[in-house]
Design an enzyme around this catalytic site. Structure first.
Site, PDB file in Angstrom:
ATOM      1  N   TRP A 127       3.170  37.559 -25.893  1.00 53.43           N
ATOM      2  CA  TRP A 127       3.572  37.689 -27.299  1.00 53.43           C
ATOM      3  C   TRP A 127       2.413  37.284 -28.213  1.00 53.43           C
ATOM      4  CZ3 TRP A 127       6.774  35.856 -23.453  1.00 53.43           C
ATOM      5  CH2 TRP A 127       7.924  36.636 -23.221  1.00 53.43           C
ATOM      6  N   HIS A 148       9.959  37.556 -31.224  1.00 51.25           N
ATOM      7  CA  HIS A 148      11.106  38.293 -30.680  1.00 51.25           C
ATOM      8  C   HIS A 148      12.389  37.665 -31.224  1.00 51.25           C
ATOM      9  CE1 HIS A 148      10.531  35.588 -26.806  1.00 51.25           C
ATOM     10  NE2 HIS A 148      10.488  34.899 -27.904  1.00 51.25           N
ATOM     11  N   ARG A 174       4.213  40.506 -34.706  1.00 47.28           N
ATOM     12  CA  ARG A 174       3.190  40.288 -33.676  1.00 47.28           C
ATOM     13  C   ARG A 174       1.802  40.379 -34.283  1.00 47.28           C
ATOM     14  NH1 ARG A 174       5.719  41.896 -28.433  1.00 47.28           N
ATOM     15  NH2 ARG A 174       7.804  41.036 -28.710  1.00 47.28           N
ATOM     16  N   GLN A 188      14.098  44.022 -33.360  1.00 50.92           N
ATOM     17  CA  GLN A 188      14.681  43.909 -32.022  1.00 50.92           C
ATOM     18  C   GLN A 188      16.171  43.649 -32.173  1.00 50.92           C
ATOM     19  OE1 GLN A 188      12.666  40.844 -29.754  1.00 50.92           O
ATOM     20  NE2 GLN A 188      11.124  42.292 -29.014  1.00 50.92           N
ATOM     21  N   VAL A 231      14.594  34.637 -18.108  1.00 47.87           N
ATOM     22  CA  VAL A 231      15.654  35.188 -17.247  1.00 47.87           C
ATOM     23  C   VAL A 231      15.211  35.144 -15.785  1.00 47.87           C
ATOM     24  CG1 VAL A 231      16.838  36.682 -18.908  1.00 47.87           C
ATOM     25  CG2 VAL A 231      14.772  37.509 -17.774  1.00 47.87           C
ATOM     26  N   ALA A 287      21.222  38.144 -20.603  1.00 47.87           N
ATOM     27  CA  ALA A 287      20.610  38.386 -21.910  1.00 47.87           C
ATOM     28  C   ALA A 287      19.875  39.711 -21.858  1.00 47.87           C
ATOM     29  CB  ALA A 287      19.642  37.261 -22.260  1.00 47.87           C
TER      30      ALA A 287
HETATM   31  N1  DAH Z   1      12.174  39.072 -25.865  1.00 46.14           N
HETATM   32  C1  DAH Z   1      11.649  40.103 -25.017  1.00 46.14           C
HETATM   33  C2  DAH Z   1      10.426  40.732 -25.665  1.00 46.14           C
HETATM   34  O1  DAH Z   1      10.209  40.562 -26.826  1.00 46.14           O
HETATM   35  C3  DAH Z   1      12.698  41.155 -24.732  1.00 46.14           C
HETATM   36  C4  DAH Z   1      13.736  40.634 -23.811  1.00 46.14           C
HETATM   37  C5  DAH Z   1      13.610  40.830 -22.449  1.00 46.14           C
HETATM   38  C6  DAH Z   1      14.822  39.927 -24.280  1.00 46.14           C
HETATM   39  C7  DAH Z   1      14.546  40.345 -21.564  1.00 46.14           C
HETATM   40  C8  DAH Z   1      15.797  39.437 -23.388  1.00 46.14           C
HETATM   41  C9  DAH Z   1      15.642  39.656 -22.034  1.00 46.14           C
HETATM   42  O2  DAH Z   1      16.857  38.751 -23.814  1.00 46.14           O
HETATM   43  O3  DAH Z   1      16.574  39.176 -21.180  1.00 46.14           O
HETATM   44  O4  DAH Z   1       9.672  41.376 -25.004  1.00 46.14           O
END
Ligand code: DAH
Length: 319
Positions: A127, A148, A174, A188, A231, A287
């Site tokens: 990120w 995010h 970003r 998002q 996760v 998630a």
């Molecule tokens: N936050 C991640 C991103 O910005 C996207 C994401 C991936 C969110 C997996 C989630 C997850 O909740 O389980 O790339």
């Protein structure tokens, strides 16, 4: 004014009549009243003349051409990102999720640490972060523009006990050089479900149902392993390409593969649950996170993400 006003000559004459004797009063009174009437009539006539002249002038000089076409009233419309966000939220609300929003300026703790991305961890490189030049008074926490919507996972869990079923749309930022597939600011939609006994089957079932509501009831889905620190296991979810029906060859949308990646997901990492004080022996959850601009690009065949926020009406009017 000079004659008819409150202190005008004529008014004073009429007011002082009482001081005259009977005979004088009668003639003076009659004359004064006659004079008053004459003056008032002249005044009214002249006022009317001036008003008529003014109207005549405006009728010739300020004429309105009522045959000119008017300015067209154009109807407003929703931005393509807004449309997709609403569609996504509707699909999840129908499955029992509620919609919440969170801050765009966020603490390091929520954006990274509580998501199992400690300081110095190489996963932070996933990120590219815009840091804000501000620290909390204790000097422990840095601020940033959230990279995010995942920080809302921790904020929601901190504020309530399971069952949790939320969907979080919002802006993210970003530190990014822009090109056809990268913007420094985009959106998002995050999702989180935590309860007693949630399994990977719930994740699959929920996201499969979402894909069918969003992209058509004949959609197939594919899950592949992926890595996100918050996760375990982590996956990316693809749908079979709606443009070529999954055939692949020669398709611009899925680039010949037959599949389109639409989101990241996974089972919430026990460290994330423990970080907000949840009982990890009892609760599990899943998630997911997806990018509405990406979905809009796929759905409407948009080839450059920079179109979204360039404010070019020729682009926006197409939706
Ligand atoms: N936050 C991640 C991103 O910005 C996207 C994401 C991936 C969110 C997996 C989630 C997850 O909740 O389980 O790339």
């Amino acid at each position: 004014m000079a004659y008819l006003g409150r202190r005008g000559h004529l008014t004073l004459v009429l007011r002082n009549l009482a001081q005259l004797d009977m005979e004088q009063r009668r003639t003076a009174g009659a004359q004064a009243n006659q004079a008053k009437r004459t003056l008032e009539e002249a005044l009214a006539r002249r006022t009317q003349e001036l008003e008529d002249a003014r109207l005549a002038m405006s009728a010739t000089q300020e004429r309105l051409d009522v045959t000119l076409p008017g300015y067209p009233v154009t109807g407003g419309r929703l931005h393509p990102t807004t449309r997709i966000i609403r569609e996504v939220c509707e699909a999840f609300v129908a499955m029992g999720f509620s919609v919440v929003e969170g801050p765009e300026v966020e603490w390091d703790r929520y954006n990274f640490e509580l998501l199992n991305i400690p300081k110095g961890h190489p996963a932070r490189d996933m990120w590219n972060t815009l840091w804000v030049d501000y620290q909390d008074p204790a000097g422990q926490q840095s601020m940033l523009l959230r990279t995010h919507t995942s920080p809302m996972q921790a904020r929601v869990m901190e504020s309530q006990q399971p069952p949790v079923r939320v969907i979080v749309p919002g802006k993210v930022y970003r530190y990014e050089a822009t090109d056809a597939t990268h913007e420094w600011h985009f959106h998002q939609v995050e999702g989180l479900a935590v309860d007693d006994g949630i399994t990977f089957a719930d994740l699959k079932g929920t996201l499969y149902e979402f894909a069918r509501r969003m992209f058509g009831s004949e959609r197939k889905v594919r899950f592949r392993c992926d890595y996100f620190p918050f996760v375990e296991p982590g996956v990316d979810m693809s749908i079979d390409c709606f443009a070529c029906g999954g055939k692949g060859s020669g398709c611009r949308i899925c680039r010949d593969s037959g599949w389109i990646e639409i989101m990241g997901a996974g089972m919430v990492h026990p460290k994330v649950l423990a970080g907000v004080g949840y009982d990890t022996a009892k609760y599990t959850g899943f998630a997911f996170g997806l990018g509405p601009e990406r979905i809009a690009m796929l759905k409407y065949g948009i080839d450059d993400i920079r179109h979204f926020y360039a404010n070019d009406l020729r682009f926006l009017r197409q939706f």
